[in-house]
Design an enzyme around this catalytic site. Structure first.
Site, PDB file in Angstrom:
ATOM      1  N   SER A   1       0.863  -1.178   0.000  1.00 49.94           N
ATOM      2  CA  SER A   1       0.000   0.000   0.000  1.00 49.94           C
ATOM      3  C   SER A   1       0.896   1.223   0.000  1.00 49.94           C
ATOM      4  O   SER A   1       2.124   1.113   0.075  1.00 49.94           O
ATOM      5  CB  SER A   1      -0.874   0.013   1.241  1.00 49.94           C
ATOM      6  OG  SER A   1      -0.061   0.272   2.368  1.00 49.94           O
ATOM      7  N   LYS A   2       0.238   2.381  -0.044  1.00 49.46           N
ATOM      8  CA  LYS A   2       0.981   3.636  -0.037  1.00 49.46           C
ATOM      9  C   LYS A   2       1.898   3.692   1.180  1.00 49.46           C
ATOM     10  O   LYS A   2       2.989   4.202   1.136  1.00 49.46           O
ATOM     11  CB  LYS A   2      -0.027   4.782   0.021  1.00 49.46           C
ATOM     12  CG  LYS A   2       0.209   5.840  -1.014  1.00 49.46           C
ATOM     13  CD  LYS A   2      -0.735   6.997  -0.833  1.00 49.46           C
ATOM     14  CE  LYS A   2      -2.145   6.644  -1.300  1.00 49.46           C
ATOM     15  NZ  LYS A   2      -3.109   7.723  -1.125  1.00 49.46           N
ATOM     16  N   ARG A   3       1.399   3.133   2.282  1.00 50.60           N
ATOM     17  CA  ARG A   3       2.171   3.211   3.529  1.00 50.60           C
ATOM     18  C   ARG A   3       3.204   2.088   3.657  1.00 50.60           C
ATOM     19  O   ARG A   3       4.121   2.186   4.422  1.00 50.60           O
ATOM     20  CB  ARG A   3       1.232   3.199   4.745  1.00 50.60           C
ATOM     21  CG  ARG A   3       0.750   4.597   5.119  1.00 50.60           C
ATOM     22  CD  ARG A   3      -0.365   4.541   6.129  1.00 50.60           C
ATOM     23  NE  ARG A   3      -1.548   3.892   5.597  1.00 50.60           N
ATOM     24  CZ  ARG A   3      -2.442   4.454   4.772  1.00 50.60           C
ATOM     25  NH1 ARG A   3      -2.322   5.598   4.421  1.00 50.60           N
ATOM     26  NH2 ARG A   3      -3.473   3.825   4.292  1.00 50.60           N
TER      27      ARG A   3
END
Ligand code: GLU
Length: 487
Positions: free
Chosen positions: A258-260
């Site tokens: 994910s983005k994180r």
């Protein structure tokens, strides 16, 4: 209706929510939709799912469009391009979503729900204490007309729920085969919120119907939404599209990408100078395996010929940033020299590396095989323009120790003065001719020349190095080596 796609057309869509920059996980979904449409000569549609996104949607939409363009994933219909099935921004289609809900209500397939927050919160507590998956207990399902009128007067606008049928629902995922879902686990889900905003499951189905989407290709994370959507397609009397759920991508350190967690933003890859085709190629391998195990480097059009649903797997796959970098090197290696020059030209730090025209071209020719990204050009140019320091001292010392160095360097320098065609081939030949005359072969010829020019004993092709330096600089360096090492 005029301009509508002919029946049987292959139509796919990429439907990002404009919540921020695209990352590799979203891009993989875009790539598969694009490849599938191209392979079948269908249409690839960009639909912006901005219903729940209030802030920055314009900016995020623009950055998504820029990323897709950089990757070469051109769309046939979309918010800026238009097309016969607009609007292509979900927020602009809310009237159409509400009309669909009206139709469902008229058929009895949906009903108003007046339950308030406290009641729904209480249901959740009851369910959770019984250890069950929460679903709506159906309080408003069968209210008589007068009961509805009373509640409307008392509580205001209701939400609208889908009347989920009792029979199990089967979805056909082209990767996993048929999957059965028990409708008890689904319950009556909300289509319209009390404030009139459509929910994701409703909006996506209404939009897929009006855009005549034939294949829904998306991440496996959406599998649990699919039975609800299939029920809605059926209730709205529309053909159910084919579903292709791509396997989950894990981050290098585990957990969903994910983005994180480890996913690179496409904009960062672009800023670093990854080859865009490498990004397309790399993400296509996150879930798909090419027919020949030996070959995995493909241009987008080759991928469009090859990608085939029967070779998409269901098991999780892991993002490997080193392989992406390797892939970028492979795609750079396939470029014409002038294309590489064009791609790096604006990145060259001219204050440190005075290269233009031919010298730039020869420098790129000397270094291109070392590039994994275009952004690495300055790091590699240091090979041609070393900063004076410890390495140079060591090179000078090495030259001093070499009894033949002086003769080789002088002769090469003098011959360079006469070279008419300052090209890598001609320069390589000139150096070799000096070696032959002086009886200096291999290292006893090349080491001193390289040490004088670059402070290193080995490096890129010597003819290309000389060509990149240009006659003046090459001769200055030879003289400097002769003088400063007191040869
Ligand atoms: N907007 C959804 C998302 O970004 C796409 C849903 C879908 O493909 O059906 O996940």
């Amino acid at each position: 209706m005029a301009g509508q796609p002919p029946p049987g057309s292959i139509r796919t869509r990429f439907a990002p929510s404009p919540t921020g920059a695209l990352h590799l996980g979203n891009v993989r979904v875009a790539v598969f939709n694009w490849l599938f449409a191209r392979r079948h000569e269908g249409q690839f549609i960009l639909r912006v799912e901005d219903t729940d996104v209030e802030r920055h949607r314009g900016e995020a939409e623009a950055s998504i469009a820029a990323d897709l363009k950089w990757l070469g994933l051109n769309w046939d219909e979309g918010p800026d391009t238009g097309g016969p099935c607009g609007p292509y921004r979900q927020s602009e289609a809310q009237e159409l979503h509400r009309e669909a809900v009206d139709r469902l209500q008229r058929k009895g397939a949906a009903y108003p729900c007046f339950c308030n927050e406290e009641e729904l919160a209480q249901d959740r507590i009851v369910d959770e204490s019984g250890g069950e998956v929460h679903r709506y207990p159906g309080r408003c399902r069968d209210l008589p007309a007068e009961g509805r009128a009373e509640l409307r007067a008392e509580r205001g606008s209701p939400a609208v729920r889908f009347r989920t049928p009792d029979d199990p629902v089967e979805i056909l995922d082209e990767v996993r085969g048929p999957i059965h879902f028990n409708t008890d686990d689904i319950g009556d889900f909300i289509l319209l919120r009390r404030d009139g905003r459509p929910t994701y499951n409703l909006a996506v189905v209404v939009d897929d119907i009006r855009m005549h989407i034939s294949h829904v290709i998306r991440g496996a994370g959406h599998l649990s939404n699919t039975p609800k959507q299939v029920l809605l397609f059926q209730a709205l009397g529309a053909p159910v599209p084919s579903f292709i759920h791509l396997p989950t991508v894990l981050a290098p350190e585990g957990g969903k990408l994910s983005k994180r967690s480890g996913a690179s933003a496409v904009g960062e890859l672009r800023a670093e100078g990854y080859h865009p085709h490498a990004v397309v190629n790399y993400v296509s391998l996150l879930g798909w395996s090419p027919p020949d195990d030996e070959e995995e480097v493909f241009a987008p059009e080759e991928l469009a010929r090859l990608v085939d649903v029967s070779r998409i797997g269901a098991s999780d796959t892991t993002y490997d940033p080193d392989k992406l970098r390797w892939m970028s090197a492979q795609h750079i290696a396939r470029m014409e020299l002038d294309e590489v020059v064009g791609a790096v030209s604006d990145r060259v730090d001219r204050a440190r590396f005075p290269l233009e025209g031919d010298t730039l071209r020869f420098a790129v020719d000397a270094l291109r095989s070392r590039l994994s990204t275009f952004g690495e050009i300055n790091e590699h140019l240091e090979l041609l323009f070393p900063t004076p320091g410890a390495e140079w001292d060591a090179a000078r010392e090495e030259l001093r120790q070499d009894p033949k160095a002086r003769e080789v360097l002088r002769e090469v320098r003098d011959r360079l003065r006469d070279v008419e065609q300052w090209t890598p081939d001609e320069l390589g030949r000139t150096v070799r001719a000096v070696g032959k005359e002086l009886g200096a072969r291999g290292p006893s010829l090349f080491h001193p020349v390289r040490l004088a020019l670059t402070s290193q004993r080995s490096g890129p092709d010597l003819g290309k190095v000389l060509a990149a330096l240009g006659p003046e600089e090459a001769i200055v360096r030879m003289n400097r080596a002769l003088e400063s090492s007191k040869l």
